[in-house]
Design a protein around this motif. Structure first.
Motif, PDB file in Angstrom:
ATOM      1  N   GLY A 254       0.795  -1.221   0.000  1.00  0.00           N
ATOM      2  CA  GLY A 254       0.000   0.000   0.000  1.00  0.00           C
ATOM      3  C   GLY A 254       0.825   1.266   0.000  1.00  0.00           C
ATOM      4  O   GLY A 254       1.817   1.347  -0.690  1.00  0.00           O
ATOM      5  N   ARG A 255       0.386   2.243   0.829  1.00  0.00           N
ATOM      6  CA  ARG A 255       0.994   3.563   0.738  1.00  0.00           C
ATOM      7  C   ARG A 255       1.887   3.871   1.938  1.00  0.00           C
ATOM      8  O   ARG A 255       1.794   4.925   2.532  1.00  0.00           O
ATOM      9  N   ASN A 256       2.751   2.923   2.322  1.00  0.00           N
ATOM     10  CA  ASN A 256       3.753   3.286   3.324  1.00  0.00           C
ATOM     11  C   ASN A 256       4.653   4.334   2.707  1.00  0.00           C
ATOM     12  O   ASN A 256       5.057   4.217   1.555  1.00  0.00           O
ATOM     13  N   LYS A 257       4.980   5.362   3.482  1.00  0.00           N
ATOM     14  CA  LYS A 257       5.825   6.429   2.928  1.00  0.00           C
ATOM     15  C   LYS A 257       7.235   5.909   2.676  1.00  0.00           C
ATOM     16  O   LYS A 257       7.760   5.115   3.459  1.00  0.00           O
ATOM     17  N   VAL A 258       7.810   6.369   1.597  1.00  0.00           N
ATOM     18  CA  VAL A 258       9.136   5.924   1.210  1.00  0.00           C
ATOM     19  C   VAL A 258      10.174   6.804   1.903  1.00  0.00           C
ATOM     20  O   VAL A 258      10.167   8.030   1.722  1.00  0.00           O
ATOM     21  N   PRO A 259      11.085   6.207   2.682  1.00  0.00           N
ATOM     22  CA  PRO A 259      12.146   7.027   3.285  1.00  0.00           C
ATOM     23  C   PRO A 259      13.102   7.493   2.175  1.00  0.00           C
ATOM     24  O   PRO A 259      13.723   6.665   1.505  1.00  0.00           O
ATOM     25  N   ILE A 260      13.189   8.780   1.985  1.00  0.00           N
ATOM     26  CA  ILE A 260      14.035   9.303   0.916  1.00  0.00           C
ATOM     27  C   ILE A 260      15.103  10.229   1.504  1.00  0.00           C
ATOM     28  O   ILE A 260      14.818  11.020   2.411  1.00  0.00           O
ATOM     29  N   ALA A 261      16.318  10.087   1.015  1.00  0.00           N
ATOM     30  CA  ALA A 261      17.392  11.009   1.385  1.00  0.00           C
ATOM     31  C   ALA A 261      17.485  12.059   0.290  1.00  0.00           C
ATOM     32  O   ALA A 261      17.514  11.721  -0.901  1.00  0.00           O
ATOM     33  N   LEU A 262      17.493  13.308   0.700  1.00  0.00           N
ATOM     34  CA  LEU A 262      17.534  14.412  -0.255  1.00  0.00           C
ATOM     35  C   LEU A 262      18.622  15.396   0.185  1.00  0.00           C
ATOM     36  O   LEU A 262      18.326  16.419   0.815  1.00  0.00           O
ATOM     37  N   PRO A 263      19.876  15.055  -0.104  1.00  0.00           N
ATOM     38  CA  PRO A 263      20.936  15.983   0.314  1.00  0.00           C
ATOM     39  C   PRO A 263      20.821  17.310  -0.424  1.00  0.00           C
ATOM     40  O   PRO A 263      20.250  17.377  -1.518  1.00  0.00           O
ATOM     41  N   SER A 264      21.365  18.367   0.184  1.00  0.00           N
ATOM     42  CA  SER A 264      21.344  19.693  -0.452  1.00  0.00           C
ATOM     43  C   SER A 264      22.022  19.608  -1.810  1.00  0.00           C
ATOM     44  O   SER A 264      22.963  18.828  -1.994  1.00  0.00           O
ATOM     45  N   PRO A 265      21.560  20.406  -2.758  1.00  0.00           N
ATOM     46  CA  PRO A 265      22.198  20.336  -4.079  1.00  0.00           C
ATOM     47  C   PRO A 265      23.671  20.745  -4.014  1.00  0.00           C
ATOM     48  O   PRO A 265      24.042  21.609  -3.218  1.00  0.00           O
ATOM     49  N   VAL A 266      24.456  20.084  -4.838  1.00  0.00           N
ATOM     50  CA  VAL A 266      25.862  20.474  -4.947  1.00  0.00           C
ATOM     51  C   VAL A 266      25.871  21.753  -5.778  1.00  0.00           C
ATOM     52  O   VAL A 266      25.571  21.722  -6.981  1.00  0.00           O
ATOM     53  N   SER A 267      26.151  22.878  -5.123  1.00  0.00           N
ATOM     54  CA  SER A 267      26.001  24.161  -5.802  1.00  0.00           C
ATOM     55  C   SER A 267      26.631  25.290  -5.002  1.00  0.00           C
ATOM     56  O   SER A 267      26.692  25.232  -3.778  1.00  0.00           O
ATOM     57  N   ASP A 268      27.092  26.305  -5.704  1.00  0.00           N
ATOM     58  CA  ASP A 268      27.484  27.535  -5.008  1.00  0.00           C
ATOM     59  C   ASP A 268      26.589  28.686  -5.465  1.00  0.00           C
ATOM     60  O   ASP A 268      26.914  29.857  -5.300  1.00  0.00           O
ATOM     61  N   HIS A 269      25.432  28.347  -6.029  1.00  0.00           N
ATOM     62  CA  HIS A 269      24.498  29.354  -6.514  1.00  0.00           C
ATOM     63  C   HIS A 269      23.738  29.965  -5.332  1.00  0.00           C
ATOM     64  O   HIS A 269      23.343  29.247  -4.401  1.00  0.00           O
ATOM     65  N   PRO A 270      23.500  31.272  -5.340  1.00  0.00           N
ATOM     66  CA  PRO A 270      22.804  31.898  -4.206  1.00  0.00           C
ATOM     67  C   PRO A 270      21.370  31.401  -4.005  1.00  0.00           C
ATOM     68  O   PRO A 270      20.824  31.517  -2.900  1.00  0.00           O
ATOM     69  N   LYS A 271      20.757  30.876  -5.045  1.00  0.00           N
ATOM     70  CA  LYS A 271      19.371  30.415  -4.907  1.00  0.00           C
ATOM     71  C   LYS A 271      19.301  28.959  -4.441  1.00  0.00           C
ATOM     72  O   LYS A 271      18.202  28.390  -4.315  1.00  0.00           O
TER      73      LYS A 271
END
Lengths: 432, 255
Positions: free
Chosen positions: A34-51
């Motif tokens: 069913g709809r057990n939530k998926v544990p997801i890792a979402l590291p910060s983007p590799v970036s030096d952009h101010p946004k």
């Protein structure tokens, strides 16, 4: 002698219990996770952009809003920040430690003076494999849209379903002098006004192409129907017949518009030309009120609300006005039908115990499901473009806000803040 | 060389062994009345065997109750919807054609329709109550409906069925396979074995039969490992549970 041995062997085999019964194992069957939530890792983007930080925040919020994911806290990550995002540049073992099942790694960089490029790589951590990747370059001003598209890619790779993140809502919002029509991103950000006439403007509805919005306005005194062209920023009046001109909803091919008119005082459903506003046909002729038309996705039928049998109930008819059938028989007041994008269900508002709630019913009237209950008033349902969510306005926090629910009612989240949001209408998937 | 049939001592020995075996069984029945014919620890899995075409009838033993109708079957059995205004008009027209003959039957039919309709409306009003709320949690299997094995060759001991249901309810929230895999491969199944101690403590789960997808297999192992503990097994099944419980995790709904 050999034959004797054979016979004895056969006899012994017959007497010996089978391996299955000898093992004596208790067997448990587990199906349909069913709809057990998926544990997801979402590291910060590799970036030096101010946004980068804001971009990351938008993607993260989208994933949480979707109801599909448990986003693992960054504090639990073992991998050092800035590690590569492409296959072979990191270790899957580092992501097993915090218990990630899915991993989305992003990069964000400036391209030229006014462009922004984002890429996302989505991985299956237990399977130690890449699920998919995409890269997009947009104008730097559209960084929000870029973040929503990255979130769409992640949800698609992990669940196989299209995400709703590159969509918008049009709404009517209460002001000091009346109600104004506006547009807001899926996540409740980036509001833009369509009207600012200080009058009462109601019931905005997207065109199937997503470039126009119809609405009813009292700006000239009478509730007339208008269409706003969002690309050109122009508003034109389509129908100003005597009485109400409400609920202008385009046919899927945009060749016709169904709406409620009351030239003789009794509201009925009519078809008009959405460009010229000329009347094509009157579809209903009952003595009771007929309102709130809504097209089936294939354009062959129209659902509507009628009081022909006493209380307001949902009916459907062929697009030429023939073959009327009643859809709802439960409850005494059902209104605002909205056809699901795959055509098998209708969402509507039902009154129960003095409160309004969202219900879903099969088009044959069977399988009624309740989406909201005991949460004050919930009205104006709208399906997401692929039919996996229903948005509606709810007063459960004390103020009218746009909320979104999965179709099973399990996951409900608030999308807007500030109050006064009514009549949310979900855009088709937008590319602009 | 010409082969000829001649009775040999081997045939005699074979008959002797058969008589001996049958004798053993008969003595076992007579001498061991206190001991059950089947020890529950010995017979808890049942293998489904295809019956020969000539005799498709199962031997006399309890069989699995038929599955409740699903999908179209349910629709077929559902009561017909109340007549719409156009249906009613049509019926009136048909009745008018047989004027003088069928007037009474038409009235009766309309009356019956009204009663049906009123009754449906009453049901409908009731359905809008609190019980009509969406059910999202997985219900446990009623012990009386539980079966051993997916093909269902017999009813399970209610105590064992209850235990199995409790174990499944503990595993389900911990099972988090990738939804994309479930959608693309509903045929995937993985069988995991794990020992269960007397207190319900689980040992290290191992894959007994792989789904052929490493991610799906690992999700199953993680689900059991995260579960950590089952309820203590019923006493009479403790020995079996200690040897190892087999858990089949399927991408599709097995019920």
């Amino acid at each position: 002698m050999n034959r004797l041995l054979l016979l004895l062997t056969l006899c012994l085999a017959w007497l010996t219990p089978s391996p299955a019964s000898a093992s004596g194992a208790i067997h448990i069957y587990v199906g349909a996770p069913g709809r057990n939530k998926v544990p997801i890792a979402l590291p910060s983007p590799v970036s030096d952009h101010p946004k980068a930080a804001e971009f990351y925040g938008v993607v993260q919020r989208d994933l949480v809003l979707s109801g599909w994911f448990d986003v693992i806290e960054e504090a639990a990550y073992v991998e050092p920040k800035g590690t590569g995002i492409r296959p072979g540049q990191f270790n899957f073992e580092d992501w097993e430690v915090p218990g990630a099942v899915a991993l989305a790694k992003m990069g964000l960089s400036a391209k030229g003076t006014d462009q922004l490029r984002a890429e996302v790589w989505v991985y299956d951590v237990p399977g130690r494999r890449r699920l998919g990747a995409t890269a997009l370059t947009v104008h730097a001003d559209s960084w929000r849209s870029l973040a929503h598209r990255m979130a769409n890619e992640i949800i698609y790779q992990v669940t196989g379903q299209k995400g709703p993140f590159n969509t918008r809502f049009t709404y009517a919002r209460k002001t000091k002098t009346g109600k104004e029509i506006g547009v807001v991103d899926f996540d409740g950000h980036a509001q833009r006004g369509i009207t600012s006439n200080g009058s009462i403007n109601l019931k905005p509805i997207w065109s199937p192409s997503g470039t126009e919005v119809s609405f009813t306005s009292y700006r000239e005194g009478n509730p007339d129907l208008y269409v706003a062209d969002l690309r050109q920023g122009k508003i034109r009046r389509v129908s100003n017949r005597m009485g109400i001109n409400v609920g202008g909803v385009w046919s899927p091919d945009q060749s016709k518009m169904a709406l409620t008119l009351a030239p003789d005082g009794n509201p009925d459903i009519y078809l008009i030309d959405p460009v010229s506003g000329q009347k094509i046909k009157r579809l209903t002729h009952s003595s009771g009120i007929d309102v709130a038309p809504c097209w089936s996705p294939d354009g062959s039928k129209i659902a509507f609300v009628s009081e022909r049998a006493g209380g307001a109930q949902i009916y459907m008819m062929n697009a030429d006005g023939t073959g009327t059938k009643r859809v709802t028989f439960q409850g005494s007041f059902n209104t605002d039908p909205v056809w699901s994008p795959n055509g098998d269900r209708i969402a509507f508002v039902g009154r129960n115990g003095g409160r309004f709630d969202i219900f879903v019913v099969n088009t044959d009237g069977s399988g009624m499901m309740r989406i909201t209950q005991d949460m004050r008033d919930n009205e104006d349902p709208a399906w997401s473009p692929v039919g996996n969510y229903i948005a509606f306005s709810s007063t459960r926090t004390g103020r009218a806000e746009i909320w979104m629910s999965t179709v099973d009612g399990h996951h409900q989240v608030q999308l807007t803040k500030g109050g006064g949001y009514l009549n949310p209408n979900w855009s088709p998937s937008l590319e602009w | 060389m010409e082969a000829t049939f001649r009775p040999t001592w081997e045939i005699g020995a074979s008959i002797g062994v058969h008589v001996f075996v049958v004798g053993l069984l008969a003595v076992g029945q007579l001498m061991g009345p206190d001991k059950p014919l089947f020890d529950p620890n010995d017979v808890m899995t049942v293998q489904a065997v295809a019956l020969p075409k000539a005799n498709r009838r199962m031997p006399d033993r309890p069989t699995r109750a038929p599955d409740p109708p699903k999908g179209d079957a349910v629709k077929a059995k559902a009561p017909p919807p109340p007549p719409t205004a156009s249906d009613m008009a049509l019926r009136k027209k048909k009745a008018t054609k047989k004027k003088g003959v069928a007037d009474r039957s038409a009235d009766r039919s309309e009356l019956l329709n009204r009663i049906k309709r009123e009754s449906l409306l009453k049901d409908a009003t009731a359905a809008l109550g609190a019980k009509d709320r969406v059910q999202t949690a997985k219900d446990g299997v009623d012990p009386k409906d539980a079966v051993i094995g997916p093909i269902g060759a017999g009813r399970m001991d209610p105590e064992l069925a209850r235990y199995v249901s409790q174990c499944r309810d503990r595993i389900l929230p911990n099972w988090k396979p990738l939804p994309a895999i479930l959608a693309a491969h509903p045929e995937y199944k993985v069988v995991v074995s794990v020992s269960v101690g007397q207190t319900g403590q689980l040992g290290s789960p191992t894959v007994v039969k792989s789904s052929s997808d490493a991610s799906f297999d690992r999700s199953a192992i993680s689900a059991v490992a995260r579960t950590g503990r089952f309820p203590p097994p019923p006493t009479k099944y403790a020995a079996s549970a200690a040897k190892g419980v087999m858990i089949t995790l399927s991408a599709a709904d097995l019920r």
